[in-house]
Design an enzyme around this catalytic site. Structure first.
Site, PDB file in Angstrom:
ATOM      1  N   GLY A 110      35.441  46.929  33.403  1.00 34.32           N
ATOM      2  CA  GLY A 110      35.822  46.091  34.545  1.00 34.32           C
ATOM      3  C   GLY A 110      36.827  46.857  35.372  1.00 34.32           C
ATOM      4  N   THR A 152      29.088  37.830  41.219  1.00 34.74           N
ATOM      5  CA  THR A 152      29.200  36.713  42.170  1.00 34.74           C
ATOM      6  C   THR A 152      27.894  36.592  42.960  1.00 34.74           C
ATOM      7  OG1 THR A 152      31.574  36.996  42.376  1.00 34.74           O
ATOM      8  CG2 THR A 152      30.467  35.854  44.190  1.00 34.74           C
ATOM      9  N   ASP A 189      37.843  48.892  50.000  1.00 36.04           N
ATOM     10  CA  ASP A 189      38.855  48.990  51.060  1.00 36.04           C
ATOM     11  C   ASP A 189      38.530  47.999  52.170  1.00 36.04           C
ATOM     12  OD1 ASP A 189      40.077  50.957  49.650  1.00 36.04           O
ATOM     13  OD2 ASP A 189      39.357  52.616  50.895  1.00 36.04           O
ATOM     14  N   ARG A 207      38.657  44.025  50.148  1.00 38.40           N
ATOM     15  CA  ARG A 207      39.852  43.444  49.505  1.00 38.40           C
ATOM     16  C   ARG A 207      40.674  42.575  50.461  1.00 38.40           C
ATOM     17  NH1 ARG A 207      41.146  48.519  45.449  1.00 38.40           N
ATOM     18  NH2 ARG A 207      39.936  47.660  43.749  1.00 38.40           N
ATOM     19  N   ILE A 258      55.264  20.010  42.837  1.00 41.53           N
ATOM     20  CA  ILE A 258      56.024  19.091  43.692  1.00 41.53           C
ATOM     21  C   ILE A 258      55.327  17.732  43.782  1.00 41.53           C
ATOM     22  CG2 ILE A 258      56.884  18.673  46.045  1.00 41.53           C
ATOM     23  CD1 ILE A 258      57.350  21.683  46.313  1.00 41.53           C
ATOM     24  N   GLU A 287      37.513  42.043  42.394  1.00 41.62           N
ATOM     25  CA  GLU A 287      37.734  43.211  43.268  1.00 41.62           C
ATOM     26  C   GLU A 287      39.067  43.912  42.966  1.00 41.62           C
ATOM     27  OE1 GLU A 287      36.351  43.089  47.241  1.00 41.62           O
ATOM     28  OE2 GLU A 287      35.172  41.304  46.825  1.00 41.62           O
TER      29      GLU A 287
HETATM   30  C1  LIG Z   1      34.567  34.709  39.093  1.00 41.95           C
HETATM   31  C2  LIG Z   1      34.405  36.201  38.995  1.00 41.95           C
HETATM   32  C3  LIG Z   1      33.569  36.844  39.879  1.00 41.95           C
HETATM   33  C4  LIG Z   1      33.380  38.227  39.782  1.00 41.95           C
HETATM   34  N1  LIG Z   1      32.498  38.835  40.640  1.00 41.95           N
HETATM   35  C5  LIG Z   1      32.181  40.142  40.439  1.00 41.95           C
HETATM   36  C6  LIG Z   1      31.132  40.760  41.191  1.00 41.95           C
HETATM   37  O1  LIG Z   1      30.540  40.166  42.095  1.00 41.95           O
HETATM   38  N2  LIG Z   1      30.768  42.036  40.865  1.00 41.95           N
HETATM   39  C7  LIG Z   1      31.395  42.740  39.887  1.00 41.95           C
HETATM   40  O2  LIG Z   1      31.019  43.887  39.643  1.00 41.95           O
HETATM   41  N3  LIG Z   1      32.413  42.186  39.167  1.00 41.95           N
HETATM   42  C8  LIG Z   1      32.818  40.904  39.421  1.00 41.95           C
HETATM   43  N4  LIG Z   1      33.811  40.330  38.681  1.00 41.95           N
HETATM   44  C9  LIG Z   1      34.488  41.102  37.668  1.00 41.95           C
HETATM   45  C10 LIG Z   1      35.925  41.446  38.023  1.00 41.95           C
HETATM   46  O3  LIG Z   1      35.963  42.369  39.069  1.00 41.95           O
HETATM   47  C11 LIG Z   1      36.581  41.953  36.732  1.00 41.95           C
HETATM   48  O4  LIG Z   1      36.692  40.857  35.855  1.00 41.95           O
HETATM   49  C12 LIG Z   1      37.939  42.555  36.983  1.00 41.95           C
HETATM   50  O5  LIG Z   1      37.817  43.750  37.694  1.00 41.95           O
HETATM   51  C13 LIG Z   1      38.688  42.820  35.681  1.00 41.95           C
HETATM   52  O6  LIG Z   1      37.927  43.553  34.800  1.00 41.95           O
HETATM   53  P1  LIG Z   1      37.726  43.092  33.270  1.00 41.95           P
HETATM   54  O7  LIG Z   1      37.190  41.715  33.326  1.00 41.95           O
HETATM   55  O8  LIG Z   1      36.961  44.103  32.541  1.00 41.95           O
HETATM   56  O9  LIG Z   1      39.192  43.007  32.714  1.00 41.95           O
HETATM   57  P2  LIG Z   1      40.044  44.193  32.030  1.00 41.95           P
HETATM   58  O10 LIG Z   1      39.858  45.458  32.790  1.00 41.95           O
HETATM   59  O11 LIG Z   1      39.698  44.184  30.583  1.00 41.95           O
HETATM   60  O12 LIG Z   1      41.497  43.666  32.263  1.00 41.95           O
HETATM   61  C14 LIG Z   1      42.115  42.669  31.452  1.00 41.95           C
HETATM   62  C15 LIG Z   1      43.590  42.608  31.856  1.00 41.95           C
HETATM   63  O13 LIG Z   1      44.209  43.896  31.641  1.00 41.95           O
HETATM   64  C16 LIG Z   1      44.801  44.378  32.831  1.00 41.95           C
HETATM   65  N5  LIG Z   1      44.656  45.836  32.933  1.00 41.95           N
HETATM   66  C17 LIG Z   1      43.530  46.575  32.762  1.00 41.95           C
HETATM   67  N6  LIG Z   1      43.785  47.892  32.948  1.00 41.95           N
HETATM   68  C18 LIG Z   1      45.110  47.984  33.267  1.00 41.95           C
HETATM   69  C19 LIG Z   1      45.966  49.067  33.587  1.00 41.95           C
HETATM   70  N7  LIG Z   1      45.529  50.334  33.647  1.00 41.95           N
HETATM   71  N8  LIG Z   1      47.279  48.793  33.854  1.00 41.95           N
HETATM   72  C20 LIG Z   1      47.750  47.509  33.812  1.00 41.95           C
HETATM   73  N9  LIG Z   1      46.973  46.447  33.505  1.00 41.95           N
HETATM   74  C21 LIG Z   1      45.677  46.671  33.248  1.00 41.95           C
HETATM   75  C22 LIG Z   1      44.029  43.699  33.945  1.00 41.95           C
HETATM   76  O14 LIG Z   1      44.785  43.628  35.141  1.00 41.95           O
HETATM   77  C23 LIG Z   1      43.782  42.313  33.343  1.00 41.95           C
HETATM   78  O15 LIG Z   1      44.913  41.509  33.515  1.00 41.95           O
HETATM   79  C24 LIG Z   1      34.070  38.966  38.790  1.00 41.95           C
HETATM   80  C25 LIG Z   1      34.944  38.311  37.928  1.00 41.95           C
HETATM   81  C26 LIG Z   1      35.122  36.942  38.024  1.00 41.95           C
HETATM   82  C27 LIG Z   1      36.064  36.266  37.057  1.00 41.95           C
END
Ligand SMILES: Cc1cc2nc3c(=O)[nH]c(=O)nc-3n(C[C@H](O)[C@H](O)[C@H](O)COP(=O)(O)OP(=O)(O)OC[C@H]3O[C@@H](n4cnc5c(N)ncnc54)[C@H](O)[C@@H]3O)c2cc1C
Length: 423
Positions: free
Chosen positions: A149, A178, A274, A277, A374, A400
């Protein structure tokens, strides 16, 4: 050049129209579609498609070629481009109506944004024209996988060229897409959509091997395997999509079919983000504005007016809270407008784009939470939409690029580090 804070006419006009849509079509249905998670608001989708066609637009996509796209050819030279600024304002207003319904507004979404950012002029002409077709049409972007992700270099989906048939053969499991269902499933009321699938053409090359492929709706071997049940934006479908030996024509690759020793392929994805976002930021700001305005209405009904002219120490704590939230909201909006202005003027905006999303993610979460707080029990009750806005706002900080990841992007840009130097 003088700085103008007046919104250009096309923005004011579309704001006016979309406010009516938000009030008449979105708000009255917000609760229903929140509680009937996977039902599709066809009336809204069909109305928005017809309306955007009538306005000469194919969808919620920027009209930037040679002008702002909202005026006659003779005027195009005279005005600076404002396509992304118009789009951000539209998205803010629609999300003020309902952020989930905004996400299902027919159009290209992230899928079309990827084609726009990484496709050739021929590919743009071929894949983007459909959004102005007879039926509402949807596209989606599939990047995220289990374990990939935030760290997109871990993507395992694979695309191999079958030289006999000149087709790419794609295998992979994508999650959290999405509008993936509406983009891929052949609903009778929808036009033929597509998904943009990110896969590696050379796993040994890391990000340099990453490419996006346009996979047409209905392609054999591709299946929507799951629809997520979510905290918020429930009317927007979030799909898992599996690809097993899915074949797509050679020319559906976005970007070069060969691997150079650079991260060009991956840069296509980043260029997409870019541009998009700040649009996510705009959506979060719309939700926060809805919550804040609702709070002010409720306070006014109870005889509480915000006394803006008083010194801070003479204000009640609720007045201070409201003013602080208004400041947060305006500052997030100004950052967003700067980021889209840069996109319109083709200035590199990776820094401003990520900054606006970080800010709007924070502000959206804080404002909606404070509004619930509130309002007390009224904020927590399903009688009003405040609790729903609280749930809807959080996504701004997740998709994103999460808040943490966008903070990393900002830090890299300011300090001059590469992705591998600061992770
Ligand atoms: C409703 C919804 C719609 C979405 N739509 C799309 C879509 O259309 N297409 C698509 O491709 N994806 C989509 N996503 C996926 C979304 O982009 C990812 O969930 C997001 O990028 C986080 O990736 P992950 O779920 O693997 O979490 P992880 O990468 O496992 O992250 C988990 C936590 O760890 C933190 N973290 C990870 N790496 C670091 C770091 N290096 N430093 C500090 N903190 C870190 C993250 O910020 C997060 O809080 C969607 C997600 C949701 C929930």
């Amino acid at each position: 050049m003088p700085i103008e804070f007046e919104s250009p006419k096309p923005i004011v006009q579309t704001q006016f129209v979309l406010k009516t849509v938000a009030e008449e079509m979105m708000r009255p249905k917000s609760r229903y579609f929140d509680e009937h998670e996977h039902e599709i608001p066809w009336d809204y989708m069909e109305f928005m498609h017809t309306a955007s066609k009538a306005l000469g637009a194919g969808s919620l996509t920027p009209k930037n070629e040679g002008g702002n796209g909202h005026e006659g050819a003779e005027q195009k030279e005279k005005r600076p481009p404002i396509g992304y600024q118009v789009l951000a304002s539209q998205i803010e207003m629609l999300s003020w109506g309902d952020a989930g319904m905004y996400l299902i507004t027919p159009g290209g979404g992230l899928g079309a944004a990827a084609v726009q950012a990484a496709g050739t002029p021929e590919q743009r002409a071929k894949f983007l024209a459909r959004f102005a077709g007879e039926k509402p049409t949807v596209a989606a972007m599939c990047m995220t996988e289990a374990g990939a992700g935030s760290d997109t270099s871990a993507i395992r989906a694979r695309a191999v060229l079958d030289e006999k048939t000149n087709e790419w053969v794609i295998n992979g499991e994508k999650i959290f897409v999405t509008s993936g269902d509406k983009a891929f499933t052949n609903y009778e009321k929808l036009g033929k959509g597509f998904i943009v699938v990110w896969a590696s053409i050379d796993p040994s090359a890391g990000r340099a091997g990453m490419r996006a492929f346009v996979v047409e709706s209905g392609t054999p071997g591709v299946q929507v395997s799951k629809l997520e049940h979510k905290l918020g934006i429930r009317v927007s479908d979030t799909a898992s999509i599996s690809l097993v030996d899915a074949r797509v024509p050679f020319e559906n690759i976005l970007g070069s079919p060969t691997v150079e020793k650079s991260t060009t392929g991956f840069k296509g994805a980043m260029a997409t983000f870019d541009a998009t976002r700040p649009l996510v930021a705009a959506s979060g700001i719309g939700v926060a504005r809805a919550a804040l305005e609702f709070l002010k209405e409720k306070l006014a009904e109870n005889g509480v007016q915000i006394r803006y002219g008083l010194p801070r120490q003479k204000l009640t704590s609720i007045e201070r809270d409201v003013i602080d939230m208004e400041i947060m909201l305006k500052s997030a909006w100004l950052m967003t407008i700067k980021a889209v202005w840069m996109a319109d003027n083709k200035k590199p905006n990776a820094l401003e784009s990520s900054m606006s999303k970080v800010k709007a993610g924070d502000v959206g979460t804080k404002i909606t939470q404070k509004v619930v707080e509130i309002l007390g029990p009224l904020g927590y009750s399903r009688e009003f939409l405040a609790e729903k806005w609280f749930r809807d706002a959080k996504i701004t900080d997740i998709y994103e690029g999460t808040g943490q990841i966008n903070r990393l992007v900002v830090a890299r840009q300011i300090l001059g580090y590469s992705g591998s130097e600061l992770r």
